[in-house]
Design a protein around this motif. Structure first.
Motif, mmCIF file in Angstrom:
data_model
loop_
_atom_site.group_PDB
_atom_site.id
_atom_site.type_symbol
_atom_site.label_atom_id
_atom_site.label_comp_id
_atom_site.label_asym_id
_atom_site.label_seq_id
_atom_site.Cartn_x
_atom_site.Cartn_y
_atom_site.Cartn_z
ATOM 1 N N THR A 51 0.708 -1.202 -0.117
ATOM 2 C CA THR A 51 -0.217 -0.552 0.288
ATOM 3 C C THR A 51 0.783 1.100 -0.124
ATOM 4 O O THR A 51 1.930 0.999 0.564
ATOM 5 C CB THR A 51 -0.987 -0.118 1.306
ATOM 6 N N LEU A 52 0.635 2.254 -0.841
ATOM 7 C CA LEU A 52 1.481 3.698 -1.045
ATOM 8 C C LEU A 52 -0.248 4.140 -0.792
ATOM 9 O O LEU A 52 -1.114 4.762 -0.815
ATOM 10 C CB LEU A 52 1.692 3.744 -1.997
ATOM 11 N N ALA A 71 3.077 2.111 -8.100
ATOM 12 C CA ALA A 71 2.320 1.653 -6.790
ATOM 13 C C ALA A 71 2.785 -0.023 -7.317
ATOM 14 O O ALA A 71 2.465 -0.614 -6.376
ATOM 15 C CB ALA A 71 0.570 1.557 -6.880
ATOM 16 N N LEU A 72 2.182 -0.400 -8.530
ATOM 17 C CA LEU A 72 3.290 -1.598 -9.355
ATOM 18 C C LEU A 72 4.338 -1.927 -9.224
ATOM 19 O O LEU A 72 4.415 -3.344 -8.513
ATOM 20 C CB LEU A 72 2.394 -1.664 -10.424
ATOM 21 N N ALA A 73 5.300 -0.854 -9.311
ATOM 22 C CA ALA A 73 6.541 -1.325 -9.139
ATOM 23 C C ALA A 73 6.994 -2.741 -7.782
ATOM 24 O O ALA A 73 7.714 -2.945 -7.626
ATOM 25 C CB ALA A 73 8.123 -0.093 -9.630
ATOM 26 N N VAL A 74 6.751 -1.491 -6.528
ATOM 27 C CA VAL A 74 6.893 -1.799 -5.161
ATOM 28 C C VAL A 74 5.911 -3.466 -5.755
ATOM 29 O O VAL A 74 7.343 -4.013 -4.634
ATOM 30 C CB VAL A 74 6.609 -1.478 -4.602
ATOM 31 N N LEU A 131 -5.658 9.945 -0.205
ATOM 32 C CA LEU A 131 -5.405 9.678 -0.771
ATOM 33 C C LEU A 131 -4.331 7.964 -0.698
ATOM 34 O O LEU A 131 -3.583 8.111 -0.281
ATOM 35 C CB LEU A 131 -4.781 10.246 -2.156
ATOM 36 N N SER A 132 -5.052 6.459 -0.972
ATOM 37 C CA SER A 132 -4.145 5.390 -0.743
ATOM 38 C C SER A 132 -4.470 4.633 -1.985
ATOM 39 O O SER A 132 -5.751 4.942 -2.547
ATOM 40 C CB SER A 132 -4.977 4.969 0.360
ATOM 41 N N ILE A 133 -3.034 3.870 -2.197
ATOM 42 C CA ILE A 133 -3.207 2.643 -3.153
ATOM 43 C C ILE A 133 -2.279 1.507 -3.031
ATOM 44 O O ILE A 133 -1.470 1.280 -2.899
ATOM 45 C CB ILE A 133 -2.109 3.467 -4.599
ATOM 46 N N ALA A 134 -3.621 0.752 -3.226
ATOM 47 C CA ALA A 134 -3.277 -0.639 -2.104
ATOM 48 C C ALA A 134 -3.063 -1.768 -3.858
ATOM 49 O O ALA A 134 -3.992 -1.650 -4.357
ATOM 50 C CB ALA A 134 -4.130 -1.247 -1.222
ATOM 51 N N VAL A 135 -1.639 -2.573 -4.148
ATOM 52 C CA VAL A 135 -1.999 -3.301 -5.356
ATOM 53 C C VAL A 135 -2.078 -4.654 -4.792
ATOM 54 O O VAL A 135 -0.729 -4.860 -3.623
ATOM 55 C CB VAL A 135 -0.928 -3.007 -6.165
#
Ligand code: ADP
Ligand code: MG
Length: 316
Positions: A51-52, A71-74, A131-135
């Protein structure tokens, strides 16, 4: 669930769905209650989530494209460390407002990397909030062959890919980092091809997300061994070499966010690993060795234990 303002949740999902590329093994993709995926026979799945969060993992001003990429790279970096081949991912977005222009740019970064690595976006969630991005990323690996943190043996060489410390240097120079450093912080290159080729070559691996000493510490704990790192051998980019040596070493040894791979391998594999680096056009540097015990010791140019700063990034 409260949709983003303007009730654009479904518009946003439609925008995402319209741009997603297919893979033959996606039986059901975006648009149903769950995705249905067909793993190849004889393979196991490697699954990872990262998560970012705004103000924790990135600055609010970060470009949408870079956020999508990172977000995808990590997550791909975690799959790389397991030696897995990326296959599918999901994207959970919490957005403060419905902003199609922002979403399009974010998706461009996300999908550019997804296309490069041939991973398909198969689902996710879209909600309103800070704002939060979980992949979540899913990869495939031959049954029983995944590369693990456990497996390092006494006398193994310790290797790292690429260069270390750039991302930490960019953070330290914020808000005006040099372009080359900033690029490394914003657009990390997950070492997927390397991870796949390390199967059968390396005994253990981890990606460098918290700092070399911390991540090698994870390998050592999992493997029941210690390690010795030779600070003067740590690889540095040209941009980093321009900076003062004292800070440079701290960033290389303890800076997070580089997303290189750290791995250990038998001495007998040295030539094969050097050839692999040449083939992939990626620097692979021997930076230490595995020793008995349970500590990671960093040695300076005179062979003395280094009294470095903290050993990496810790959230709590
Ligand atoms: P549900 O209420 O059943 O969870 P949603 O309305 O959340 O369904 O999602 C509808 C479809 O859109 C699902 O297939 C879901 O996986 C997909 N989806 C939602 N948000 C995203 C997103 N940010 N990225 C990719 N797919 C998404
Ligand atoms: Mg949902």
């Amino acid at each position: 669930m409260i949709p983003p303002t303007g009730s654009g949740e479904f518009d946003l999902i439609a925008r995402i769905r319209a741009r997603v590329r297919d893979r033959g093994d996606v039986v059901v993709g975006i648009g149903d209650d769950a995705a249905v995926l067909q793993p190849p026979p004889g393979q196991q799945l490697a699954i990872t989530t990262d998560t970012l969060n705004v103000d924790v993992h990135f600055f609010a001003q970060t470009r949408a494209y870079d956020l999508g990429w990172k977000a995808l790279a990590v997550n791909l970096s975690d799959l790389a460390a397991m030696g897995a081949e990326p296959a599918w991912c999901t994207l959970s977005l919490s957005l403060p407002e419905s902003d199609p222009a922002w979403l399009d740019e974010f998706l461009q970064g996300f999908l550019d990397l997804a296309g490069e690595q041939r991973i398909a976006l198969v689902g996710g969630d879209t909600t309103r909030g800070p704002l939060s991005i979980a992949v979540t990323a899913i990869g495939c690996v031959d049954a029983g062959r995944a590369l693990r943190r456990a497996g390092a043996c006494v006398d193994d060489d310790v290797w790292v890919s690429g260069a270390l410390g750039d991302a930490a240097a960019a953070l330290a120079q914020w808000p005006t980092p040099r372009d080359a450093l900033r690029r490394r912080l914003d657009r990390p290159q997950p070492r997927v091809a390397l991870g796949r080729r390390l199967l059968g070559l390396a005994h253990s691996a981890a990606d460098v997300s918290d700092g070399l000493l911390a991540d090698l510490g994870h390998i050592c704990r999992a493997s029941g061994v210690g390690a010795e790192i030779w600070l003067p051998t740590l690889p540095a980019s040209d941009a980093l070499l321009d900076l003062a040596e004292v800070e440079r070493v701290v960033w290389q040894a303890t800076g997070g966010d580089d997303y290189e791979l750290c791995f250990t391998a038998a001495v007998s594999q040295r030539d094969a690993i050097v050839r692999l680096g040449e083939e992939l056009d990626l620097g692979l540097t021997r930076v230490g060795r595995i020793v008995p015990g349970h500590e990671v010791t960093a040695l300076d140019a005179s062979g003395q234990p280094w009294q470095g700063a903290r050993q990496g990034y810790v959230h709590f």
